[in-house]
Every structure is written in structure tokens, then in C-alpha cells.
Write a protein that holds these residues in place. Structure first.
Motif, PDB file in Angstrom:
ATOM      1  N   ALA A 160       0.815  -1.229   0.000  1.00 41.71           N
ATOM      2  CA  ALA A 160       0.000   0.000   0.000  1.00 41.71           C
ATOM      3  C   ALA A 160       0.842   1.269   0.000  1.00 41.71           C
ATOM      4  CB  ALA A 160      -0.947  -0.001   1.188  1.00 41.71           C
ATOM      5  N   LEU A 161       1.935   1.271   0.705  1.00 43.95           N
ATOM      6  CA  LEU A 161       2.756   2.474   0.798  1.00 43.95           C
ATOM      7  C   LEU A 161       3.888   2.494  -0.220  1.00 43.95           C
ATOM      8  CD1 LEU A 161       2.932   2.739   4.688  1.00 43.95           C
ATOM      9  CD2 LEU A 161       1.333   3.859   3.123  1.00 43.95           C
ATOM     10  N   ASP A 162       4.032   1.433  -0.998  1.00 42.85           N
ATOM     11  CA  ASP A 162       5.105   1.344  -1.981  1.00 42.85           C
ATOM     12  C   ASP A 162       4.703   1.826  -3.366  1.00 42.85           C
ATOM     13  OD1 ASP A 162       6.687   0.224  -0.021  1.00 42.85           O
ATOM     14  OD2 ASP A 162       6.222  -1.828  -0.613  1.00 42.85           O
ATOM     15  N   ILE A 163       3.416   1.924  -3.641  1.00 47.18           N
ATOM     16  CA  ILE A 163       2.938   2.253  -4.975  1.00 47.18           C
ATOM     17  C   ILE A 163       2.664   3.744  -5.078  1.00 47.18           C
ATOM     18  CG2 ILE A 163       1.105   1.866  -6.650  1.00 47.18           C
ATOM     19  CD1 ILE A 163       0.720  -0.878  -5.434  1.00 47.18           C
ATOM     20  N   ARG A 164       3.148   4.360  -6.147  1.00 46.34           N
ATOM     21  CA  ARG A 164       2.856   5.773  -6.389  1.00 46.34           C
ATOM     22  C   ARG A 164       1.400   5.906  -6.822  1.00 46.34           C
ATOM     23  NH1 ARG A 164       7.182   6.328 -10.653  1.00 46.34           N
ATOM     24  NH2 ARG A 164       5.272   6.798 -11.767  1.00 46.34           N
ATOM     25  N   VAL A 165       0.761   7.007  -6.480  1.00 46.41           N
ATOM     26  CA  VAL A 165      -0.644   7.235  -6.833  1.00 46.41           C
ATOM     27  C   VAL A 165      -0.826   7.136  -8.339  1.00 46.41           C
ATOM     28  CG1 VAL A 165      -2.519   8.918  -6.829  1.00 46.41           C
ATOM     29  CG2 VAL A 165      -1.137   8.590  -4.782  1.00 46.41           C
ATOM     30  N   ALA A 166       0.077   7.716  -9.106  1.00 45.89           N
ATOM     31  CA  ALA A 166      -0.032   7.676 -10.564  1.00 45.89           C
ATOM     32  C   ALA A 166      -0.029   6.236 -11.066  1.00 45.89           C
ATOM     33  CB  ALA A 166       1.094   8.466 -11.208  1.00 45.89           C
ATOM     34  N   ASP A 167       0.793   5.391 -10.479  1.00 48.01           N
ATOM     35  CA  ASP A 167       0.838   3.984 -10.880  1.00 48.01           C
ATOM     36  C   ASP A 167      -0.477   3.298 -10.569  1.00 48.01           C
ATOM     37  OD1 ASP A 167       3.432   4.231 -11.761  1.00 48.01           O
ATOM     38  OD2 ASP A 167       4.321   3.423  -9.935  1.00 48.01           O
ATOM     39  N   GLN A 168      -1.083   3.616  -9.443  1.00 44.93           N
ATOM     40  CA  GLN A 168      -2.340   2.989  -9.070  1.00 44.93           C
ATOM     41  C   GLN A 168      -3.433   3.346 -10.066  1.00 44.93           C
ATOM     42  OE1 GLN A 168      -3.142   4.240  -5.094  1.00 44.93           O
ATOM     43  NE2 GLN A 168      -1.611   2.907  -4.203  1.00 44.93           N
ATOM     44  N   ILE A 169      -3.483   4.588 -10.480  1.00 47.21           N
ATOM     45  CA  ILE A 169      -4.507   5.031 -11.417  1.00 47.21           C
ATOM     46  C   ILE A 169      -4.276   4.413 -12.785  1.00 47.21           C
ATOM     47  CG2 ILE A 169      -5.434   7.039 -12.642  1.00 47.21           C
ATOM     48  CD1 ILE A 169      -4.827   8.639 -10.041  1.00 47.21           C
ATOM     49  N   GLU A 170      -3.045   4.428 -13.252  1.00 46.62           N
ATOM     50  CA  GLU A 170      -2.729   3.909 -14.579  1.00 46.62           C
ATOM     51  C   GLU A 170      -2.935   2.407 -14.663  1.00 46.62           C
ATOM     52  OE1 GLU A 170       1.237   5.141 -15.371  1.00 46.62           O
ATOM     53  OE2 GLU A 170       0.723   7.254 -15.337  1.00 46.62           O
ATOM     54  N   GLN A 171      -2.777   1.704 -13.576  1.00 47.65           N
ATOM     55  CA  GLN A 171      -2.836   0.252 -13.607  1.00 47.65           C
ATOM     56  C   GLN A 171      -4.104  -0.305 -12.979  1.00 47.65           C
ATOM     57  OE1 GLN A 171       0.771  -1.102 -11.797  1.00 47.65           O
ATOM     58  NE2 GLN A 171       2.057  -0.028 -13.234  1.00 47.65           N
ATOM     59  N   LEU A 172      -5.156   0.491 -12.875  1.00 47.41           N
ATOM     60  CA  LEU A 172      -6.390   0.025 -12.256  1.00 47.41           C
ATOM     61  C   LEU A 172      -6.952  -1.190 -12.981  1.00 47.41           C
ATOM     62  CD1 LEU A 172      -8.562   0.360 -10.128  1.00 47.41           C
ATOM     63  CD2 LEU A 172      -9.699   2.007 -11.630  1.00 47.41           C
ATOM     64  N   ASP A 173      -6.937  -1.169 -14.318  1.00 42.62           N
ATOM     65  CA  ASP A 173      -7.461  -2.313 -15.063  1.00 42.62           C
ATOM     66  C   ASP A 173      -6.645  -3.569 -14.792  1.00 42.62           C
ATOM     67  OD1 ASP A 173      -5.258  -1.251 -16.416  1.00 42.62           O
ATOM     68  OD2 ASP A 173      -5.993  -1.947 -18.364  1.00 42.62           O
ATOM     69  N   GLU A 174      -5.340  -3.402 -14.633  1.00 41.62           N
ATOM     70  CA  GLU A 174      -4.479  -4.554 -14.325  1.00 41.62           C
ATOM     71  C   GLU A 174      -4.776  -5.104 -12.927  1.00 41.62           C
ATOM     72  OE1 GLU A 174       0.227  -5.262 -13.540  1.00 41.62           O
ATOM     73  OE2 GLU A 174      -0.331  -3.994 -15.241  1.00 41.62           O
ATOM     74  N   LEU A 175      -4.982  -4.210 -11.965  1.00 37.59           N
ATOM     75  CA  LEU A 175      -5.299  -4.643 -10.606  1.00 37.59           C
ATOM     76  C   LEU A 175      -6.623  -5.401 -10.566  1.00 37.59           C
ATOM     77  CD1 LEU A 175      -4.294  -1.436  -8.614  1.00 37.59           C
ATOM     78  CD2 LEU A 175      -3.095  -3.618  -8.644  1.00 37.59           C
ATOM     79  N   ILE A 176      -7.614  -4.909 -11.305  1.00 38.11           N
ATOM     80  CA  ILE A 176      -8.911  -5.590 -11.345  1.00 38.11           C
ATOM     81  C   ILE A 176      -8.755  -6.959 -11.990  1.00 38.11           C
ATOM     82  CG2 ILE A 176     -11.219  -5.537 -12.400  1.00 38.11           C
ATOM     83  CD1 ILE A 176     -11.179  -2.476 -11.941  1.00 38.11           C
ATOM     84  N   ARG A 177      -7.974  -7.036 -13.066  1.00 35.87           N
ATOM     85  CA  ARG A 177      -7.740  -8.329 -13.730  1.00 35.87           C
ATOM     86  C   ARG A 177      -7.056  -9.322 -12.789  1.00 35.87           C
ATOM     87  NH1 ARG A 177      -4.387  -6.847 -17.807  1.00 35.87           N
ATOM     88  NH2 ARG A 177      -5.665  -5.081 -18.298  1.00 35.87           N
ATOM     89  N   MET A 178      -6.123  -8.834 -11.963  1.00 35.08           N
ATOM     90  CA  MET A 178      -5.417  -9.703 -11.019  1.00 35.08           C
ATOM     91  C   MET A 178      -6.372 -10.251  -9.964  1.00 35.08           C
ATOM     92  SD  MET A 178      -1.827  -7.539 -10.647  1.00 35.08           S
ATOM     93  CE  MET A 178      -1.734  -7.904  -8.936  1.00 35.08           C
TER      94      MET A 178
END
Length: 66
Positions: A15-33
Motif C-alpha cells: 500500500a505504501l510502496d505504490i505511487r498514486v499515478a501507478d495505481q490510477i494507470e494500472q487500475l485495469d491490471e489490478l482488477i484483472r489480477m
């Protein structure tokens, strides 16, 4: 007795290792995971500002907002 936010919350390991920009850009990847959007959103709290952001962006994509 009220507990603190820190004591009430359980952070994911990264949770504290991911940059906010990365979280937004990779939302579709996170949902797929997660395997499905239901699984992702079951454990993700949508804030008011996130709701406004999504609502406004979807309206813009639909051509109902400039």
C-alpha cells in the motif's frame, strides 16, 4: 472507547510502496489480477472524490460533458 484510524485499518503489504499515478494507470491490471471487478471493489473503499472523478470522466467519454 474509540480506536484510532491507524488501529482500525489494515494496510496491504504494498500500500505504501505504490505511487498514486501507478495505481490510477494500472487500475485495469489490478482488477484483472483480482479475477473480477466485484472482487476488487469489495475490498476497495470508493471515496467521494473518486466517485466524482469517475462520474465526470464517464460523462465526458459519453459526450455529455465538456
Amino acid at each position: 472507547m474509540l480506536i484510532s484510524v491507524k488501529d482500525a485499518c489494515i494496510l496491504q503489504d504494498n500500500a505504501l510502496d505504490i505511487r498514486v499515478a501507478d495505481q490510477i494507470e494500472q487500475l485495469d491490471e489490478l482488477i484483472r489480477m483480482e479475477g473480477s471487478d466485484d472482487a476488487f471493489f469489495t475490498r476497495t473503499h470508493i471515496t467521494h472524490d473518486m466517485c466524482v472523478l469517475v462520474t465526470e470522466r464517464l460523462a465526458r467519454l459519453a459526450g455529455k460533458s465538456n
